[in-house]
Motif scaffolding. Structure first.
Motif, mmCIF file in Angstrom:
data_model
loop_
_atom_site.group_PDB
_atom_site.id
_atom_site.type_symbol
_atom_site.label_atom_id
_atom_site.label_comp_id
_atom_site.label_asym_id
_atom_site.label_seq_id
_atom_site.Cartn_x
_atom_site.Cartn_y
_atom_site.Cartn_z
ATOM 1 N N TYR A 56 -5.858 -3.252 -7.253
ATOM 2 C CA TYR A 56 -4.666 -2.739 -6.573
ATOM 3 C C TYR A 56 -4.289 -1.356 -7.097
ATOM 4 C CZ TYR A 56 0.250 -2.257 -5.222
ATOM 5 O OH TYR A 56 1.437 -1.788 -4.731
ATOM 6 N N ILE A 57 -4.216 -1.215 -8.396
ATOM 7 C CA ILE A 57 -3.810 0.074 -8.968
ATOM 8 C C ILE A 57 -4.829 1.153 -8.632
ATOM 9 C CG2 ILE A 57 -3.431 1.326 -11.130
ATOM 10 C CD1 ILE A 57 -2.078 -1.245 -12.188
ATOM 11 N N VAL A 58 -6.108 0.847 -8.763
ATOM 12 C CA VAL A 58 -7.136 1.827 -8.425
ATOM 13 C C VAL A 58 -7.025 2.225 -6.951
ATOM 14 C CG1 VAL A 58 -9.628 2.197 -8.201
ATOM 15 C CG2 VAL A 58 -8.699 1.170 -10.293
ATOM 16 N N SER A 59 -6.713 1.266 -6.080
ATOM 17 C CA SER A 59 -6.620 1.546 -4.636
ATOM 18 C C SER A 59 -5.480 2.495 -4.294
ATOM 19 C CB SER A 59 -6.461 0.246 -3.839
ATOM 20 O OG SER A 59 -5.132 -0.258 -3.931
ATOM 21 N N LEU A 60 -4.483 2.595 -5.156
ATOM 22 C CA LEU A 60 -3.357 3.494 -4.920
ATOM 23 C C LEU A 60 -3.691 4.944 -5.267
ATOM 24 C CD1 LEU A 60 -0.443 1.311 -6.351
ATOM 25 C CD2 LEU A 60 -1.026 1.678 -3.935
ATOM 26 N N HIS A 61 -4.791 5.157 -5.979
ATOM 27 C CA HIS A 61 -5.240 6.496 -6.375
ATOM 28 C C HIS A 61 -4.154 7.301 -7.094
ATOM 29 C CE1 HIS A 61 -8.741 5.650 -3.930
ATOM 30 N NE2 HIS A 61 -7.955 5.434 -2.882
ATOM 31 N N PRO A 62 -3.508 6.705 -8.113
ATOM 32 C CA PRO A 62 -2.509 7.500 -8.842
ATOM 33 C C PRO A 62 -3.212 8.574 -9.684
ATOM 34 C CG PRO A 62 -2.921 5.461 -10.008
ATOM 35 C CD PRO A 62 -3.705 5.387 -8.712
ATOM 36 N N LYS A 63 -2.460 9.574 -10.080
ATOM 37 C CA LYS A 63 -3.016 10.577 -10.987
ATOM 38 C C LYS A 63 -3.145 10.009 -12.396
ATOM 39 C CE LYS A 63 -1.570 14.746 -8.579
ATOM 40 N NZ LYS A 63 -0.660 14.365 -7.500
ATOM 41 N N ARG A 64 -2.175 9.142 -12.768
ATOM 42 C CA ARG A 64 -2.218 8.581 -14.127
ATOM 43 C C ARG A 64 -1.579 7.204 -14.159
ATOM 44 N NH1 ARG A 64 2.761 11.370 -17.561
ATOM 45 N NH2 ARG A 64 4.248 11.180 -15.872
ATOM 46 N N ALA B 230 0.850 -1.193 0.000
ATOM 47 C CA ALA B 230 0.000 0.000 0.000
ATOM 48 C C ALA B 230 0.886 1.242 0.000
ATOM 49 C CB ALA B 230 -0.921 -0.017 1.206
ATOM 50 N N PHE B 231 1.457 1.562 -1.140
ATOM 51 C CA PHE B 231 2.320 2.738 -1.258
ATOM 52 C C PHE B 231 1.487 4.010 -1.133
ATOM 53 C CE2 PHE B 231 4.599 -0.346 -4.102
ATOM 54 C CZ PHE B 231 5.715 -0.513 -3.300
ATOM 55 N N ASP B 232 2.106 5.047 -0.570
ATOM 56 C CA ASP B 232 1.470 6.362 -0.460
ATOM 57 C C ASP B 232 1.981 7.285 -1.556
ATOM 58 O OD1 ASP B 232 0.021 5.758 1.871
ATOM 59 O OD2 ASP B 232 1.762 6.208 3.131
ATOM 60 N N ASP B 233 1.136 8.208 -1.948
ATOM 61 C CA ASP B 233 1.529 9.313 -2.834
ATOM 62 C C ASP B 233 2.073 8.872 -4.191
ATOM 63 O OD1 ASP B 233 0.836 11.122 -0.783
ATOM 64 O OD2 ASP B 233 2.821 10.858 0.130
ATOM 65 N N ILE B 234 1.493 7.818 -4.770
ATOM 66 C CA ILE B 234 1.896 7.418 -6.125
ATOM 67 C C ILE B 234 1.256 8.390 -7.110
ATOM 68 C CG2 ILE B 234 1.727 5.640 -7.926
ATOM 69 C CD1 ILE B 234 3.694 4.878 -5.702
ATOM 70 N N ASP B 235 2.088 9.077 -7.880
ATOM 71 C CA ASP B 235 1.595 9.988 -8.911
ATOM 72 C C ASP B 235 1.305 9.227 -10.197
ATOM 73 O OD1 ASP B 235 1.534 13.012 -9.991
ATOM 74 O OD2 ASP B 235 2.500 11.731 -11.494
ATOM 75 N N THR B 236 2.242 8.341 -10.569
ATOM 76 C CA THR B 236 2.179 7.665 -11.859
ATOM 77 C C THR B 236 2.449 6.176 -11.690
ATOM 78 O OG1 THR B 236 2.980 9.659 -12.989
ATOM 79 C CG2 THR B 236 3.234 7.568 -14.169
ATOM 80 N N VAL B 237 1.674 5.366 -12.411
ATOM 81 C CA VAL B 237 1.982 3.947 -12.543
ATOM 82 C C VAL B 237 2.445 3.750 -13.976
ATOM 83 C CG1 VAL B 237 1.090 1.580 -12.539
ATOM 84 C CG2 VAL B 237 0.291 3.221 -10.815
#
Length: 119
Positions: A74-82, A52-59
């Motif tokens: 998983y990716i959606v749960s990280l709430h990246p900007k893009r 559960a990484f915090d503050d992911i801007d980009t995947v």
């Protein structure tokens, strides 16, 4: 600074994910790595679970469409900007899911974006 998760990270220097890890780091962006095999790339540990990484801007995605569904939540749960869909990872179903969740989906090459200062 755009903290970037490289999904599909690899210790193989011939893989684009390996090159991306080094180039993203060299451009001053912090990275997190998730892949199938543990190892270290660009000074960072490759995780084989779903932290559960915090503050992911980009995947930056290096997982083919057939293997992506297990990563959707998983990716959606990280709430990246893009999410950058690198060549060979394009997936309309996943793009629709990301868009529904307010996440930008970009079909592009991370290495090219970095080389033209458009990252």
């Amino acid at each position: 600074m755009k903290k970037t998760l490289i999904l599909g990270a690899s210790t193989n220097p011939e893989r684009y994910a390996f090159l991306a890890a080094h180039r993203i780091s060299n451009h001053g962006h912090p990275i997190e790595l998730v892949g199938l095999k543990e190892g270290v790339v660009a000074g960072q540990q490759i995780h084989t679970d779903k932290p559960a990484f915090d503050d992911i801007d980009t995947v930056s995605l290096y997982v083919g469409p057939r293997n992506q569904p297990e990563w959707y939540d998983y990716i959606v749960s990280l709430h990246p900007k893009r999410v950058i869909f690198n060549p060979g990872t394009e997936n309309d179903e996943f793009v629709a899911l990301l868009t529904q969740n307010g996440i930008e989906a970009q079909e592009a090459c991370t290495l090219v974006l970095l080389s033209i200062n458009a990252y």
